[in-house]
Design a protein around this motif. Structure first.
Motif, mmCIF file in Angstrom:
data_model
loop_
_atom_site.group_PDB
_atom_site.id
_atom_site.type_symbol
_atom_site.label_atom_id
_atom_site.label_comp_id
_atom_site.label_asym_id
_atom_site.label_seq_id
_atom_site.Cartn_x
_atom_site.Cartn_y
_atom_site.Cartn_z
ATOM 1 N N TYR A 180 0.827 -1.217 0.000
ATOM 2 C CA TYR A 180 0.000 0.000 0.000
ATOM 3 C C TYR A 180 0.851 1.252 0.000
ATOM 4 O O TYR A 180 0.362 2.340 -0.271
ATOM 5 C CB TYR A 180 -1.015 -0.019 1.155
ATOM 6 N N ASN A 189 -6.081 3.210 -3.439
ATOM 7 C CA ASN A 189 -6.843 1.996 -3.719
ATOM 8 C C ASN A 189 -6.901 1.095 -2.491
ATOM 9 O O ASN A 189 -7.966 0.577 -2.136
ATOM 10 C CB ASN A 189 -6.225 1.255 -4.907
ATOM 11 N N SER A 190 -5.772 0.930 -1.821
ATOM 12 C CA SER A 190 -5.719 0.023 -0.675
ATOM 13 C C SER A 190 -6.671 0.473 0.437
ATOM 14 O O SER A 190 -7.233 -0.339 1.155
ATOM 15 C CB SER A 190 -4.295 -0.057 -0.135
ATOM 16 N N PHE A 193 -10.616 0.528 -1.799
ATOM 17 C CA PHE A 193 -10.975 -0.327 -2.936
ATOM 18 C C PHE A 193 -12.394 -0.859 -2.767
ATOM 19 O O PHE A 193 -12.836 -1.168 -1.667
ATOM 20 C CB PHE A 193 -9.961 -1.453 -3.142
ATOM 21 N N ARG A 227 -9.668 -4.042 -7.323
ATOM 22 C CA ARG A 227 -8.492 -4.712 -6.797
ATOM 23 C C ARG A 227 -8.538 -6.142 -7.292
ATOM 24 O O ARG A 227 -9.523 -6.844 -7.085
ATOM 25 C CB ARG A 227 -8.532 -4.668 -5.278
#
Lengths: 487, 258
Positions: A180, A189-190, A193, A227
């Motif tokens: 991350y 995103n982490s 997501f 993801r």
């Protein structure tokens, strides 16, 4: 280039985006802004286990710090306004959230959407033998072919489901290839997501069909944060295709996906992408998708192989470098790419091949095509570590310019720390030659036919790497991109 | 009846003050093969390019009638459809475009324009095999990308093969014999002879009378400074072979002075 060709190429800009329409499904949307509450809301909505929420929160604190520190990505050959992270809504789900037992239960609007995109699920189910895990906005709405895959022990489900059903596998691998902390968008995103796909192929299994997911971006102002995690156990094989297209929108839409691939000993993963998101208004560039994606695979075991193939024709801004870490001895990494930009589109794409194991081999074939006032850059890195004896790389980067106002750039970076490495790099830039066009005309082919033939030929080396049925689709997509209001 | 009539043709390069053709007159009847000779830079290839419709040349004066119609009105692809074929002096490579694909598009485009039915894939492949065989072209070449990695001789033979596939009414060969060894030369000449026909005319541009011995032209023209300076039969070609172009130049100068 002759006047008529210039006019023709200009004419292409007037084309409407074929897939520009909007599905009217009531959605639940998170409030705008990136806060801890939003992260908790997403995790709660998705019924996630505590460990996953904890992971998200760690990532959230990290990304919040980076955003607050004013981090920007300014090294790419791209010119666009950075997304306003606090004006984005980070979650939206179709209202009817249940997982459907069969296609009959899927709302008609969704099925219609897919049909208009030329992706009739039912037909695919019946005819093509392709299992489809359809992601619409953020929640998986239909999954087919589960039975057949189950027989072989292949797990193919939405990321959310996998986190609940197979926490031990997801926990072991997620974030190991793309941590991350990797980059701003991977960090984002982490934290937030939404969903994505998970594939697990057990030892010695050849996945019995091409796995395919179609992503759609749908709600106004909603970022899409997919993801994907694919794990191939020793001696297994899987081919995965993502095909993307989004409806026409006014606001810029941020798409920051993360894809992680893990290939164990003797395993092979083939990952193919067709990306056709809304590129923005052809005259102003307004309203297109920002496609800022982190894709990386690791050839963990000896003799493993990871192959990326991509056809990028959409988005206002594309920045992605599908990469391979060649850790296992004798492992192989491949990157085949066609990036087509027109109108005001910008693409900065390429790959990174990191040779760590002995006798590792990588191949990079990149084809960039630029029209109108678009800008297209290849950026690639080949890195050979000290102990990577006998590493081999071949890179070939070709650019084609259609018209006088577009740009093509090549940025190859080579770092070799082992004297036995052999690295070859070839790069060409060409205009579609008047000679080539005239040769085609002399054989009876008009502007459009000639251009299609030449461009398709230029991309052939890459297109042939796509699975057969998708190669046909890809060729069709290129043809559509080249079609204009001739005559 | 004349297939091609070039009348007082003056040609320059677009946007530049250069004149290449200065009043060319040439008539070619259906069923005939004419040779066009002349020193480097005399305008032979320019004439071929203008006939095929290359845009960088500008017609300043004169006219070209093809089958009695104004040729200059037509786009290059329309000329191809109407049956004009140019065997290129330097055939162009089309990387990644397979010969099969290229020729199938090309043949069907031309057939459609001529009111013939489109060929099915099977019919097309059969035709391609037959014509490749007839022209002595290695069938493997038809599986490769257009001219890519072809040797000089293969490229030239490939042009004649395309000629056989497209069945034109007027075939213009621009120095197809240049750079060929004796076997390849015979091969090209054989191909041309097989394609000669009462309904087809040939204009063969060459520097050497050697190929003319094999294909026996009805007429031989000599171009000098953008004009036809001499016309005759095979004897003219033989004389050029023996004596060069100097005497043509002298006679032209004398005629101009008179």
């Amino acid at each position: 280039m002759s006047t008529s060709e210039t006019e023709y190429l200009k004419g292409k800009a007037n084309e409407d985006y074929e897939h520009g329409f909007y599905t009217d499904i009531e959605a639940e949307t998170a409030p705008e802004g990136l806060t801890e509450d939003v992260v908790r809301y997403i995790s709660h909505r998705k019924d996630e286990p505590q460990w996953l929420l904890d992971w998200r929160l760690k990532a959230f604190r990290h990304v919040r710090e980076r955003i607050d520190g004013g981090e920007t990505i300014d090294w790419a050959h791209l010119d666009y306004e950075a997304p306003k992270f606090d004006e984005i809504s980070y979650f939206s789900a179709p209202k009817d959230k249940a997982q459907y037992e069969s296609l009959d239960e899927v709302p008609d609007e969704i099925l219609e959407t897919f049909e208009r995109l030329g992706i009739p699920l039912e037909e695919q189910k019946a005819l093509t033998g392709v299992a489809v895990d359809a992601v619409m906005d953020s929640v998986s709405v239909a999954t087919t072919f589960k039975e057949k895959l189950k027989e072989k022990g292949v797990i193919f489900k939405s990321f959310g489901e996998a986190a609940r059903d197979h926490p031990e596998i997801v926990r072991e691998y997620m974030g190991t290839v793309v941590p991350y902390t990797d980059n701003l968008y991977a960090a984002l995103n982490s934290a937030v997501f939404s969903d994505g796909s998970f594939v697990y192929v057990p030892e010695g299994v050849t996945c019995p069909m091409e796995l395919s997911t179609y992503f759609r971006i749908n709600e106004a102002g909603t970022g899409q944060f997919e993801r994907t995690l694919i794990v191939a156990e020793p001696g297994s094989y899987v081919s995965y295709l993502e095909g993307c297209t989004a409806p026409m929108r006014k606001e810029n839409q941020l798409h920051a996906a993360v894809v992680e691939l893990i290939a164990h000993e003797d395993a092979e993963i083939k990952y193919s992408t067709i990306q056709n998101w809304y590129p923005g208004d052809p005259d102003t560039g307004e309203g297109g998708v920002y496609n800022l994606v982190t894709k990386r695979g690791i050839c963990k075991g000896d003799n493993s192989k990871i192959s990326w193939t991509q056809l990028e024709t959409g988005s206002a801004v594309t920045q992605k470098y599908p990469s391979v870490i060649l850790a296992g001895d004798n492992s192989v990494g491949e990157f085949y790419s066609v990036a087509f930009t027109k109108g005001h589109q910008q693409a900065d794409t390429g790959t990174k091949m990191q040779h760590i194991g002995k006798n590792t081999k990588s191949t990079i074939i990149s084809k960039g095509i630029s029209a109108d006032v678009a800008d297209n850059s290849y950026r690639g890195q080949v890195k050979v570590s000290k102990n990577a004896d006998n590493a081999r790389n071949f890179s070939q980067c070709d650019s084609m310019l259609l018209g006088p106002d577009c740009g093509a750039h090549t940025y190859p970076y080579i770092e070799s720390n082992n004297p036995s490495a052999q690295i070859e790099h070839e790069a060409t830039t060409s205009k579609v030659g008047e000679d080539q066009m005239f040769y085609c005309h002399q054989r009876g082919l008009g502007e459009e036919e000639a251009l299609k033939l030449i461009v398709n030929g230029f991309c052939q080396e890459v297109l042939q790497e796509l699975p057969m049925e998708f190669a046909v689709e890809a060729k069709e997509l290129l043809d559509i991109e080249l079609e204009g209001s001739v005559g | 009846m004349p297939l091609l009539e070039v009348k007082n043709l003056h040609v320059g390069v677009e946007d530049e003050d250069i004149r290449i053709l200065n009043g060319v007159d040439l008539t070619l009847d259906t069923g005939q093969l004419h040779a066009l000779m002349g020193p480097n830079g005399s305008g032979k290839s320019t004439l071929a390019s203008v006939l095929a419709g290359r845009e960088e040349y500008e017609v300043l004066d004169g006219e070209i009638l093809y089958d009695g119609e104004d040729l200059l009105e037509l786009e290059p692809e329309e000329r191809a459809e109407e049956g004009i074929f140019l065997a290129f002096q330097y055939p162009v490579e089309l990387p990644g475009v397979s010969m099969t694909n290229f020729l199938k598009e090309s043949v069907n485009s031309v057939r459609e324009a001529r009111g013939q039915e489109e060929l099915s894939s099977a019919e097309f492949l059969k035709m391609m095999r037959e014509r490749a065989d007839m022209m002595g072209l290695d069938a493997d070449l038809t599986k490769r990308s257009v001219n890519e990695g072809f040797s000089g001789g293969e490229k030239k033979r490939n042009e004649i093969f395309q000629l056989a596939m497209l069945e034109p009414r007027l075939a213009i060969l621009d120095e197809t014999d240049s750079g060929l060894d004796i076997d390849a030369l015979k091969n090209v000449a054989d191909g041309v002879n097989k394609l000669r026909d009462d309904d087809r005319g040939f204009l063969v541009i060459t520097h050497y009378e050697r190929i003319l011995r094999y294909i026996e032209p009805e007429r031989v023209h000599v171009m000098l400074d953008g004009k036809i300076a001499q016309s005759g039969d095979m004897e003219l070609a033989d004389k050029l072979e023996d004596e060069g172009y100097e005497w043509v130049r002298e006679e032209a100068a004398a005629a101009a002075a008179a």
